[in-house]
Enzyme design. Structure first.
Site, PDB file in Angstrom:
ATOM      1  N   SER A   1       0.843  -1.193   0.000  1.00  0.00           N
ATOM      2  CA  SER A   1       0.000   0.000   0.000  1.00  0.00           C
ATOM      3  C   SER A   1       0.881   1.248   0.000  1.00  0.00           C
ATOM      4  O   SER A   1       0.399   2.354   0.180  1.00  0.00           O
ATOM      5  CB  SER A   1      -0.948  -0.010   1.206  1.00  0.00           C
ATOM      6  OG  SER A   1      -0.225  -0.334   2.357  1.00  0.00           O
TER       7      SER A   1
ATOM      8  N   GLY B   1       5.291   4.927  -2.715  1.00  0.00           N
ATOM      9  CA  GLY B   1       6.719   5.180  -2.970  1.00  0.00           C
ATOM     10  C   GLY B   1       7.422   3.897  -3.392  1.00  0.00           C
ATOM     11  O   GLY B   1       8.181   3.874  -4.372  1.00  0.00           O
ATOM     12  N   LYS B   2       7.150   2.818  -2.678  1.00  0.00           N
ATOM     13  CA  LYS B   2       7.762   1.526  -3.030  1.00  0.00           C
ATOM     14  C   LYS B   2       7.297   1.085  -4.410  1.00  0.00           C
ATOM     15  O   LYS B   2       8.077   0.562  -5.201  1.00  0.00           O
ATOM     16  CB  LYS B   2       7.359   0.459  -2.014  1.00  0.00           C
ATOM     17  CG  LYS B   2       8.017   0.607  -0.655  1.00  0.00           C
ATOM     18  CD  LYS B   2       7.645  -0.569   0.233  1.00  0.00           C
ATOM     19  CE  LYS B   2       8.294  -0.477   1.590  1.00  0.00           C
ATOM     20  NZ  LYS B   2       7.997  -1.651   2.435  1.00  0.00           N
TER      21      LYS B   2
ATOM     22  N   GLU C   1       1.332  -6.840   9.305  1.00  0.00           N
ATOM     23  CA  GLU C   1       2.722  -7.292   9.434  1.00  0.00           C
ATOM     24  C   GLU C   1       2.944  -7.912  10.797  1.00  0.00           C
ATOM     25  O   GLU C   1       2.506  -7.350  11.803  1.00  0.00           O
ATOM     26  CB  GLU C   1       3.664  -6.085   9.339  1.00  0.00           C
ATOM     27  CG  GLU C   1       4.152  -5.851   7.958  1.00  0.00           C
ATOM     28  CD  GLU C   1       5.195  -4.744   7.893  1.00  0.00           C
ATOM     29  OE1 GLU C   1       6.024  -4.611   8.811  1.00  0.00           O
ATOM     30  OE2 GLU C   1       5.159  -4.017   6.897  1.00  0.00           O
TER      31      GLU C   1
ATOM     32  N   ASP D   1       9.854  -5.863   2.422  1.00  0.00           N
ATOM     33  CA  ASP D   1       9.919  -5.301   3.761  1.00  0.00           C
ATOM     34  C   ASP D   1      11.260  -4.600   3.928  1.00  0.00           C
ATOM     35  O   ASP D   1      12.296  -5.112   3.496  1.00  0.00           O
ATOM     36  CB  ASP D   1       9.746  -6.386   4.827  1.00  0.00           C
ATOM     37  CG  ASP D   1       9.358  -5.748   6.148  1.00  0.00           C
ATOM     38  OD1 ASP D   1       8.327  -5.046   6.192  1.00  0.00           O
ATOM     39  OD2 ASP D   1      10.105  -5.887   7.132  1.00  0.00           O
TER      40      ASP D   1
ATOM     41  N   GLY E   1       9.101   8.175   3.985  1.00  0.00           N
ATOM     42  CA  GLY E   1       9.701   7.622   5.202  1.00  0.00           C
ATOM     43  C   GLY E   1      10.902   8.431   5.685  1.00  0.00           C
ATOM     44  O   GLY E   1      10.832   9.657   5.866  1.00  0.00           O
ATOM     45  N   TYR E   2      12.023   7.738   5.849  1.00  0.00           N
ATOM     46  CA  TYR E   2      13.235   8.356   6.401  1.00  0.00           C
ATOM     47  C   TYR E   2      14.099   9.032   5.325  1.00  0.00           C
ATOM     48  O   TYR E   2      15.203   9.492   5.622  1.00  0.00           O
ATOM     49  CB  TYR E   2      14.079   7.286   7.107  1.00  0.00           C
ATOM     50  CG  TYR E   2      13.392   6.649   8.307  1.00  0.00           C
ATOM     51  CD1 TYR E   2      13.525   7.206   9.580  1.00  0.00           C
ATOM     52  CD2 TYR E   2      12.613   5.499   8.182  1.00  0.00           C
ATOM     53  CE1 TYR E   2      12.905   6.629  10.684  1.00  0.00           C
ATOM     54  CE2 TYR E   2      11.989   4.919   9.282  1.00  0.00           C
ATOM     55  CZ  TYR E   2      12.139   5.489  10.520  1.00  0.00           C
ATOM     56  OH  TYR E   2      11.527   4.933  11.619  1.00  0.00           O
TER      57      TYR E   2
ATOM     58  N   LYS F   1      17.828   7.896  -6.582  1.00  0.00           N
ATOM     59  CA  LYS F   1      17.781   7.112  -5.341  1.00  0.00           C
ATOM     60  C   LYS F   1      18.000   5.627  -5.651  1.00  0.00           C
ATOM     61  O   LYS F   1      18.759   4.940  -4.982  1.00  0.00           O
ATOM     62  CB  LYS F   1      16.429   7.322  -4.630  1.00  0.00           C
ATOM     63  CG  LYS F   1      16.256   6.445  -3.402  1.00  0.00           C
ATOM     64  CD  LYS F   1      14.905   6.589  -2.732  1.00  0.00           C
ATOM     65  CE  LYS F   1      14.723   5.532  -1.655  1.00  0.00           C
ATOM     66  NZ  LYS F   1      13.384   5.504  -1.066  1.00  0.00           N
TER      67      LYS F   1
ATOM     68  N   HIS G   1      19.049   0.476  -1.209  1.00  0.00           N
ATOM     69  CA  HIS G   1      18.773  -0.901  -0.789  1.00  0.00           C
ATOM     70  C   HIS G   1      17.754  -1.547  -1.728  1.00  0.00           C
ATOM     71  O   HIS G   1      17.915  -2.655  -2.188  1.00  0.00           O
ATOM     72  CB  HIS G   1      18.239  -0.862   0.646  1.00  0.00           C
ATOM     73  CG  HIS G   1      17.156   0.164   0.877  1.00  0.00           C
ATOM     74  ND1 HIS G   1      17.324   1.491   0.574  1.00  0.00           N
ATOM     75  CD2 HIS G   1      15.867   0.047   1.308  1.00  0.00           C
ATOM     76  CE1 HIS G   1      16.205   2.143   0.828  1.00  0.00           C
ATOM     77  NE2 HIS G   1      15.311   1.292   1.277  1.00  0.00           N
TER      78      HIS G   1
HETATM   79  P1  IMP Z   1       8.039  -1.161   5.767  1.00  0.00           P
HETATM   80  O1  IMP Z   1       7.672  -1.938   6.994  1.00  0.00           O
HETATM   81  O2  IMP Z   1       8.870  -1.958   4.812  1.00  0.00           O
HETATM   82  O3  IMP Z   1       6.875  -0.548   5.065  1.00  0.00           O
HETATM   83  O4  IMP Z   1       8.941   0.051   6.206  1.00  0.00           O
HETATM   84  C1  IMP Z   1       9.313   0.348   7.522  1.00  0.00           C
HETATM   85  C2  IMP Z   1       9.551   1.828   7.673  1.00  0.00           C
HETATM   86  O5  IMP Z   1      10.710   2.215   6.938  1.00  0.00           O
HETATM   87  C3  IMP Z   1       8.402   2.710   7.191  1.00  0.00           C
HETATM   88  O6  IMP Z   1       8.266   3.798   8.082  1.00  0.00           O
HETATM   89  C4  IMP Z   1       8.877   3.173   5.831  1.00  0.00           C
HETATM   90  O7  IMP Z   1       8.350   4.454   5.509  1.00  0.00           O
HETATM   91  C5  IMP Z   1      10.382   3.242   6.028  1.00  0.00           C
HETATM   92  N1  IMP Z   1      11.062   2.959   4.762  1.00  0.00           N
HETATM   93  C6  IMP Z   1      11.029   1.800   4.047  1.00  0.00           C
HETATM   94  N2  IMP Z   1      11.739   1.934   2.917  1.00  0.00           N
HETATM   95  C7  IMP Z   1      12.205   3.198   2.914  1.00  0.00           C
HETATM   96  C8  IMP Z   1      12.971   3.938   1.975  1.00  0.00           C
HETATM   97  O8  IMP Z   1      13.369   3.474   0.900  1.00  0.00           O
HETATM   98  N3  IMP Z   1      13.233   5.212   2.316  1.00  0.00           N
HETATM   99  C9  IMP Z   1      12.808   5.771   3.482  1.00  0.00           C
HETATM  100  N4  IMP Z   1      12.086   5.140   4.387  1.00  0.00           N
HETATM  101  C10 IMP Z   1      11.775   3.848   4.099  1.00  0.00           C
END
Ligand code: IMP
Length: 210
Positions: free
Chosen positions: A12, A15-16, A45, A79, A155-156, A178, A183
Site C-alpha cells: 500500500s 513510494g515503493k 505485518e 519489507d 519515510g526516512y 535514489k 537498498h
Molecule cells: P516497511 O515496513 O517496509 O513498510 O517500512 C518500515 C519503515 O521504513 C516505514 O516507516 C517506511 O516508511 C520506512 N522505509 C522503508 N523503505 C524506505 C525507503 O526506501 N526510504 C525511506 N524510508 C523507508
C-alpha cells in the site's frame, strides 16, 4: 497487457510501488499494484526479529489473498528497515512504528550530540514465482543528516545521506537517482537478473538467491 509479464506488487506504499516500476518496467516486467478491497484491506505485518521473517510472512499472506496467483508472472512483497549504528541497529524491524510515533524529527533529536551518525537501509523482496518463494536482499549504508532535507521519496528519505552519493539526502534525489544507490534498487536489480535468467533457461533449478 500480457499477464505473464505482470508482477503483482502487494503493497500500500506508493513510494515503493513507483520505485519497483522504475526498476523493472524498462526491462519488460510490468509491475502492477494489487488492489486492496474491503475484504482484504491491508496485510497485517508480524513483529519479528528479522526483515526476512517479516517478508516471508507477508508473502504467504499476499499469495493467499491474490485470487489466482498463477495468472501473473509473480506475486511480490517487500519489507524494509532503517538501522542506526549507534543503537545497535534500532529501529530496524521497528522502523514503521518509530516513524509513526517519533517521526524523522524525533530521530534527529535522539541523535542530537551523538557523533556516530552511521545508518543503513536494508530491504528484502519476496516473490512467489511458479510455486517457489524467492528472496532478494539489498543494503545501503550512509549517514543521518543534521536536518531533514528534500521533499521527494518517503519515510526516512529526508534524513538519510547514502555514502556513495554527492552528499544529498535520498529525498533530495529523483527516484531514479535514489534507485541507483538504494537498498531497494540493489534488491530489485538482483530480482531483475534472476527473472532474466529464468527466461533464458526456464527449466533450470532456481533456488533462493539470498
Ligand atoms: P516497511 O515496513 O517496509 O513498510 O517500512 C518500515 C519503515 O521504513 C516505514 O516507516 C517506511 O516508511 C520506512 N522505509 C522503508 N523503505 C524506505 C525507503 O526506501 N526510504 C525511506 N524510508 C523507508
Amino acid at each position: 497487457m500480457d499477464e505473464k509479464t505482470t508482477i503483482l506488487f502487494v503493497t500500500s506504499n506508493s513510494g515503493k510501488l513507483s520505485e519497483a516500476k522504475i526498476a523493472l518496467n524498462p526491462f519488460g516486467f510490468n509491475v502492477q499494484a494489487f488492489q486492496f478491497s474491503e475484504e482484504n484491506p491491508v496485510i497485517e505485518e508480524i513483529q519479528a526479529s528479522e526483515l526476512r521473517i517479516v517478508a516471508a510472512d507477508k508473502l504467504r499472506k499476499a499469495v493467499s489473498i491474490v485470487q489466482d496467483s498463477t495468472k501473473n508472472l509473480g506475486v511480490m512483497v517487500e519489507d524494509a528497515g532503517f538501522f542506526l549504528d549507534e543503537f545497535n541497529g534500532f529501529p530496524g524491524v521497528y522502523s514503521s512504528y518509530v516513524h509513526k510515533s517519533l517521526g524523522i524529527n524525533g530521530v534527529l533529536r535522539t541523535l542530537n550530540g551523538i557523533e556516530n551518525r552511521k545508518a543503513s537501509f536494508k530491504c528484502v523482496i519476496g516473490i512467489h514465482l511458479d510455486g517457489e518463494e524467492i528472496f532478494f536482499e539489498g543494503e545501503c549504508k550512509g549517514l543521518v543528516s543534521e536536518k531533514a532535507l528534500g521533499t521527494n521519496g518517503f519515510g526516512y528519505d529526508p534524513i538519510f545521506i547514502p555514502n556513495d552519493g554527492d552528499g544529498s539526502t535520498f529525498a533530495q534525489m529523483t527516484s531514479e537517482q535514489k534507485q541507483f544507490f538504494s537498498h531497494r534498487g540493489m534488491a530489485m536489480e538482483s530480482l531483475r537478473a534472476h527473472l532474466e535468467g529464468r527466461i533464458q533457461s526456464p527449466t533450470s533449478n532456481h533456488g533462493s538467491e539470498s
